[in-house]
Design an enzyme around this catalytic site. Sequence first.
Site, PDB file in Angstrom:
ATOM      1  N   CYS A 138       0.819  -1.211   0.000  1.00 41.25           N
ATOM      2  CA  CYS A 138       0.000   0.000   0.000  1.00 41.25           C
ATOM      3  C   CYS A 138       0.857   1.266   0.000  1.00 41.25           C
ATOM      4  O   CYS A 138       2.010   1.251   0.415  1.00 41.25           O
ATOM      5  CB  CYS A 138      -0.862   0.042   1.250  1.00 41.25           C
ATOM      6  SG  CYS A 138      -1.705  -1.486   1.611  1.00 41.25           S
ATOM      7  N   ARG A 146       4.551   0.604  -6.128  1.00 36.07           N
ATOM      8  CA  ARG A 146       4.559  -0.289  -4.974  1.00 36.07           C
ATOM      9  C   ARG A 146       3.578  -1.448  -5.136  1.00 36.07           C
ATOM     10  O   ARG A 146       3.681  -2.436  -4.429  1.00 36.07           O
ATOM     11  CB  ARG A 146       4.214   0.509  -3.709  1.00 36.07           C
ATOM     12  CG  ARG A 146       5.263   1.525  -3.343  1.00 36.07           C
ATOM     13  CD  ARG A 146       4.767   2.471  -2.288  1.00 36.07           C
ATOM     14  NE  ARG A 146       4.571   1.816  -0.995  1.00 36.07           N
ATOM     15  CZ  ARG A 146       5.518   1.676  -0.079  1.00 36.07           C
ATOM     16  NH1 ARG A 146       6.715   2.130  -0.320  1.00 36.07           N
ATOM     17  NH2 ARG A 146       5.260   1.095   1.069  1.00 36.07           N
ATOM     18  N   TRP A 202      -3.085  -2.549  -1.327  1.00 31.09           N
ATOM     19  CA  TRP A 202      -2.700  -3.863  -1.810  1.00 31.09           C
ATOM     20  C   TRP A 202      -3.354  -4.838  -0.843  1.00 31.09           C
ATOM     21  O   TRP A 202      -2.971  -4.915   0.331  1.00 31.09           O
ATOM     22  CB  TRP A 202      -1.178  -3.991  -1.780  1.00 31.09           C
ATOM     23  CG  TRP A 202      -0.628  -5.198  -2.462  1.00 31.09           C
ATOM     24  CD1 TRP A 202      -0.451  -5.372  -3.808  1.00 31.09           C
ATOM     25  CD2 TRP A 202      -0.138  -6.390  -1.839  1.00 31.09           C
ATOM     26  NE1 TRP A 202       0.109  -6.598  -4.053  1.00 31.09           N
ATOM     27  CE2 TRP A 202       0.315  -7.245  -2.874  1.00 31.09           C
ATOM     28  CE3 TRP A 202      -0.036  -6.839  -0.514  1.00 31.09           C
ATOM     29  CZ2 TRP A 202       0.858  -8.503  -2.630  1.00 31.09           C
ATOM     30  CZ3 TRP A 202       0.494  -8.087  -0.268  1.00 31.09           C
ATOM     31  CH2 TRP A 202       0.933  -8.914  -1.317  1.00 31.09           C
ATOM     32  N   ASN A 210      -1.113   1.343   6.268  1.00 30.04           N
ATOM     33  CA  ASN A 210      -0.310   0.307   5.606  1.00 30.04           C
ATOM     34  C   ASN A 210       0.113  -0.680   6.674  1.00 30.04           C
ATOM     35  O   ASN A 210       0.414  -0.272   7.788  1.00 30.04           O
ATOM     36  CB  ASN A 210       0.980   0.890   5.022  1.00 30.04           C
ATOM     37  CG  ASN A 210       0.721   1.771   3.843  1.00 30.04           C
ATOM     38  OD1 ASN A 210      -0.390   1.858   3.354  1.00 30.04           O
ATOM     39  ND2 ASN A 210       1.774   2.437   3.392  1.00 30.04           N
ATOM     40  N   GLY A 211       0.211  -1.942   6.285  1.00 26.39           N
ATOM     41  CA  GLY A 211       0.680  -2.952   7.234  1.00 26.39           C
ATOM     42  C   GLY A 211      -0.439  -3.890   7.606  1.00 26.39           C
ATOM     43  O   GLY A 211      -1.475  -3.961   6.928  1.00 26.39           O
ATOM     44  N   GLU A 243      18.375 -15.618 -10.739  1.00 22.42           N
ATOM     45  CA  GLU A 243      17.882 -14.255 -10.914  1.00 22.42           C
ATOM     46  C   GLU A 243      17.240 -14.096 -12.299  1.00 22.42           C
ATOM     47  O   GLU A 243      16.196 -13.462 -12.445  1.00 22.42           O
ATOM     48  CB  GLU A 243      19.030 -13.251 -10.712  1.00 22.42           C
ATOM     49  CG  GLU A 243      18.674 -11.791 -10.964  1.00 22.42           C
ATOM     50  CD  GLU A 243      17.556 -11.250 -10.086  1.00 22.42           C
ATOM     51  OE1 GLU A 243      17.111 -11.921  -9.146  1.00 22.42           O
ATOM     52  OE2 GLU A 243      17.101 -10.125 -10.367  1.00 22.42           O
ATOM     53  N   LYS A 289      13.399 -12.910 -12.894  1.00 28.17           N
ATOM     54  CA  LYS A 289      13.119 -11.716 -13.710  1.00 28.17           C
ATOM     55  C   LYS A 289      12.113 -12.071 -14.798  1.00 28.17           C
ATOM     56  O   LYS A 289      11.144 -11.366 -15.039  1.00 28.17           O
ATOM     57  CB  LYS A 289      14.438 -11.252 -14.323  1.00 28.17           C
ATOM     58  CG  LYS A 289      14.721  -9.839 -14.485  1.00 28.17           C
ATOM     59  CD  LYS A 289      15.033  -8.998 -13.285  1.00 28.17           C
ATOM     60  CE  LYS A 289      14.159  -9.127 -12.109  1.00 28.17           C
ATOM     61  NZ  LYS A 289      14.675  -8.719 -10.847  1.00 28.17           N
ATOM     62  N   GLU A 304       8.483 -13.031 -13.385  1.00 30.72           N
ATOM     63  CA  GLU A 304       7.703 -12.001 -12.698  1.00 30.72           C
ATOM     64  C   GLU A 304       7.134 -10.952 -13.653  1.00 30.72           C
ATOM     65  O   GLU A 304       6.086 -10.385 -13.382  1.00 30.72           O
ATOM     66  CB  GLU A 304       8.498 -11.338 -11.569  1.00 30.72           C
ATOM     67  CG  GLU A 304       9.642 -10.473 -11.996  1.00 30.72           C
ATOM     68  CD  GLU A 304      10.372  -9.828 -10.824  1.00 30.72           C
ATOM     69  OE1 GLU A 304       9.735  -9.496  -9.819  1.00 30.72           O
ATOM     70  OE2 GLU A 304      11.597  -9.644 -10.935  1.00 30.72           O
ATOM     71  N   HIS A 315      17.933 -35.282 -12.337  1.00 30.43           N
ATOM     72  CA  HIS A 315      17.456 -36.023 -11.172  1.00 30.43           C
ATOM     73  C   HIS A 315      15.944 -35.892 -11.019  1.00 30.43           C
ATOM     74  O   HIS A 315      15.418 -36.022  -9.913  1.00 30.43           O
ATOM     75  CB  HIS A 315      18.203 -35.560  -9.917  1.00 30.43           C
ATOM     76  CG  HIS A 315      19.659 -35.889  -9.972  1.00 30.43           C
ATOM     77  ND1 HIS A 315      20.136 -37.169  -9.803  1.00 30.43           N
ATOM     78  CD2 HIS A 315      20.744 -35.125 -10.257  1.00 30.43           C
ATOM     79  CE1 HIS A 315      21.454 -37.173  -9.945  1.00 30.43           C
ATOM     80  NE2 HIS A 315      21.845 -35.938 -10.237  1.00 30.43           N
ATOM     81  N   LYS A 350       6.256  -3.642  -4.668  1.00 30.86           N
ATOM     82  CA  LYS A 350       7.674  -3.275  -4.650  1.00 30.86           C
ATOM     83  C   LYS A 350       8.303  -3.531  -3.289  1.00 30.86           C
ATOM     84  O   LYS A 350       9.421  -4.012  -3.188  1.00 30.86           O
ATOM     85  CB  LYS A 350       7.815  -1.793  -5.031  1.00 30.86           C
ATOM     86  CG  LYS A 350       9.255  -1.295  -5.064  1.00 30.86           C
ATOM     87  CD  LYS A 350      10.031  -1.938  -6.197  1.00 30.86           C
ATOM     88  CE  LYS A 350      11.470  -1.511  -6.265  1.00 30.86           C
ATOM     89  NZ  LYS A 350      12.271  -2.447  -7.067  1.00 30.86           N
TER      90      LYS A 350
HETATM   91  C1  F6R Z   1      12.312  -9.102  -7.850  1.00 33.99           C
HETATM   92  C2  F6R Z   1      12.260  -8.255  -6.669  1.00 33.99           C
HETATM   93  C3  F6R Z   1      11.988  -8.891  -5.366  1.00 33.99           C
HETATM   94  C4  F6R Z   1      12.794  -8.216  -4.249  1.00 33.99           C
HETATM   95  C5  F6R Z   1      12.360  -8.782  -2.883  1.00 33.99           C
HETATM   96  C6  F6R Z   1      13.173  -8.195  -1.748  1.00 33.99           C
HETATM   97  O1  F6R Z   1      12.565  -8.365  -8.995  1.00 33.99           O
HETATM   98  O2  F6R Z   1      12.409  -7.068  -6.743  1.00 33.99           O
HETATM   99  O3  F6R Z   1      12.222 -10.265  -5.393  1.00 33.99           O
HETATM  100  O4  F6R Z   1      14.149  -8.440  -4.478  1.00 33.99           O
HETATM  101  O5  F6R Z   1      11.007  -8.521  -2.676  1.00 33.99           O
HETATM  102  O6  F6R Z   1      12.979  -6.819  -1.666  1.00 33.99           O
HETATM  103  P1  F6R Z   1      13.983  -5.896  -0.903  1.00 33.99           P
HETATM  104  O7  F6R Z   1      15.273  -5.934  -1.653  1.00 33.99           O
HETATM  105  O8  F6R Z   1      13.345  -4.551  -0.914  1.00 33.99           O
HETATM  106  O9  F6R Z   1      14.153  -6.464   0.481  1.00 33.99           O
END
Ligand code: F6R
Length: 611
Positions: A2, A27, A76, A102-103, A484, A488, A491, A507, A606
């Site tokens: 949020c 976010r 959110w 938020n939270g 990674e 990427k 997502e 395996h 985010k």
């Molecule tokens: C993927 C991505 C997430 C963050 C994860 C941790 O592209 O951005 O997997 O890496 O949510 O977030 P932070 O780094 O803010 O703790």
Amino acid sequence: MCGIVGYTGGRQAAPIILDGLAKLEYRGYDSAGIAVKNNGGEMQIVKAKGRLKVLCELTSDGENLGGVCGIGHTRWATHGEPSENNAHPHCNDEKTVVAVHNGIIENYAPLKAKLMRRGYTFYSDTDTEVATKLVDYYYKKYNEPLRAISEFALHARGSYALAVMFSDYDGEIFAIRKDSPMVIGYTDGGAYLASDVPAILKYTRKIYYIDNYEIARLNANGVTFYNLDRDEIQKQSTLIDWNAEAAEKGGWEHFMIKEIHEQPDVIKNTVNYFLQDGKLNLSELKLTDKQLSEIDSIIITGCGSAYHVGIVAQYVIEDLARIPVRVEIASEFRYRKHVLTGRELVIVISQSGETADSLAALRDMKERGIKTVAVVNVVGSSIAREADGVLYTKAGPEISVATTKAYSAQLIAMYLIALKFASLRKTLTEAYYDSLINELVSLPDKISRVLENKSEVQKFASEMVDKKDVFFIGRGIDYAICVESSLKLKEISYIHSEAYAAGELKHGTISLIENGTLVMGILTQSELIEKTVSNLKETESRGAYVAVLATEGNDNLPADFRKLSSLPKVDEHFSASIAVIVMQLFAYFLSVLRGNDVDKPRNLAKSVTVE
Ligand code: F6R
């Protein structure tokens, strides 16, 4: 997660709030709402399910809503589906106490039951309505807003950034936080609050970070801070050293592609910050060389891409500094019954510095007396403030939900930590150490060369756009790059993908390979290339379409493998920094080709401030 924006001052609040909420769209959210009030006037609340633009249309970008004080929110969903009814702001029955939050209020159920016994009824499924009515209850009891807020904090469990307006208090917003981010700003034009700096950066770069259980009272004349006993406290402001443009698209189609292209600069800034006159300065670890020498193992934790940085770092630190390294996902790490010697160093990696599980892991380690260091991008964030030492990555604001430049900056910070330990433990010759420093300095140019060839990656993406499944395989650091790359891709393109240690596929998972399944091999670790090529061949003979990403000069690869652009040579410890750029571009182009919302992929947020 949020987003909250609040404004009070001499100007019409709604357009400022909606503009700020737009800056927080990255976010992630599924509904939005706003409450504004003119001095002496009624509280006006407008809410809408879906994108912020629906709310903007309903209010003519806020122009229809008069009022010089207001709070807005992008939600959110956690408790209750995304709907207008569940959207914030929430209010008491008389619409005299209005709040955004938020939270998560963890004990919302018993609080709700208690309030119901006292005659309250509820119109939504949210914990925020409970929070609002709890504030209302204490406001009615004590007739004093600060007391109502502090009583809320004493009775609510969980995490919150809460902003409240009371209709008895014209032009004032009250806010409190616990484990959920909230920043405050003030200029001559008025006072602002927000979940993140970009929302208010246009108005001020002087920001106050409020700590857990601190209350802020905002009005046109300024901001006053209080503790839970309602004693006034003094707070220092922080000057944000990036400007509003840094958080704008600046002519790029998406934030993600802009941020991908910022990586040479981000790496340069991060390297230059810690490398002064060619000498590594990690004094911000807040550990003396003696203390660092006493450390006998390193534990790295984080979530998502930050955890993936940890996987790369594990290989790099162990190899360069010959110190045992363990890396673990924060949401698992925090629940483990650890066996600790007390001589560990825990490194928490986080872009936002607010990720709930990473923060909890950090706190757990601190409570056990273990030394902690954070690698964080957002200045003043919870993880940055609570760790014993913090290395700030110099990535600037990262708006795209899928991380790119923060990941790259985190890698740099971890390489530097590896070099620091290597120099203390004397595991490298001076010449090799110096050459590694030079390699770091040369990384930005090499990444720029990769970016110049992006059309090759775009072409490859256009050929792969209909793939249903993609497997990434590699060994050692190449495996870390695969993890990674796969995240990427999935997502933002929504194509199913998995990363596998190349030797592990046979395996079990190899049974998923069908005619045309895309298997991508990452081949930057010269000692391991032959092995991975064999594993790629195994998939090819079961119908896979094999594509490889290798360092230039690797000419011995089977001719039938589809070769993606060759990567500039770099010391192989740092090859993740180069290879990942191609994979970020690949995911980006696929996402664009499939018509997805690149910067705001579905279901994602985010900053993940819930567990
Ligand atoms: C993927 C991505 C997430 C963050 C994860 C941790 O592209 O951005 O997997 O890496 O949510 O977030 P932070 O780094 O803010 O703790």
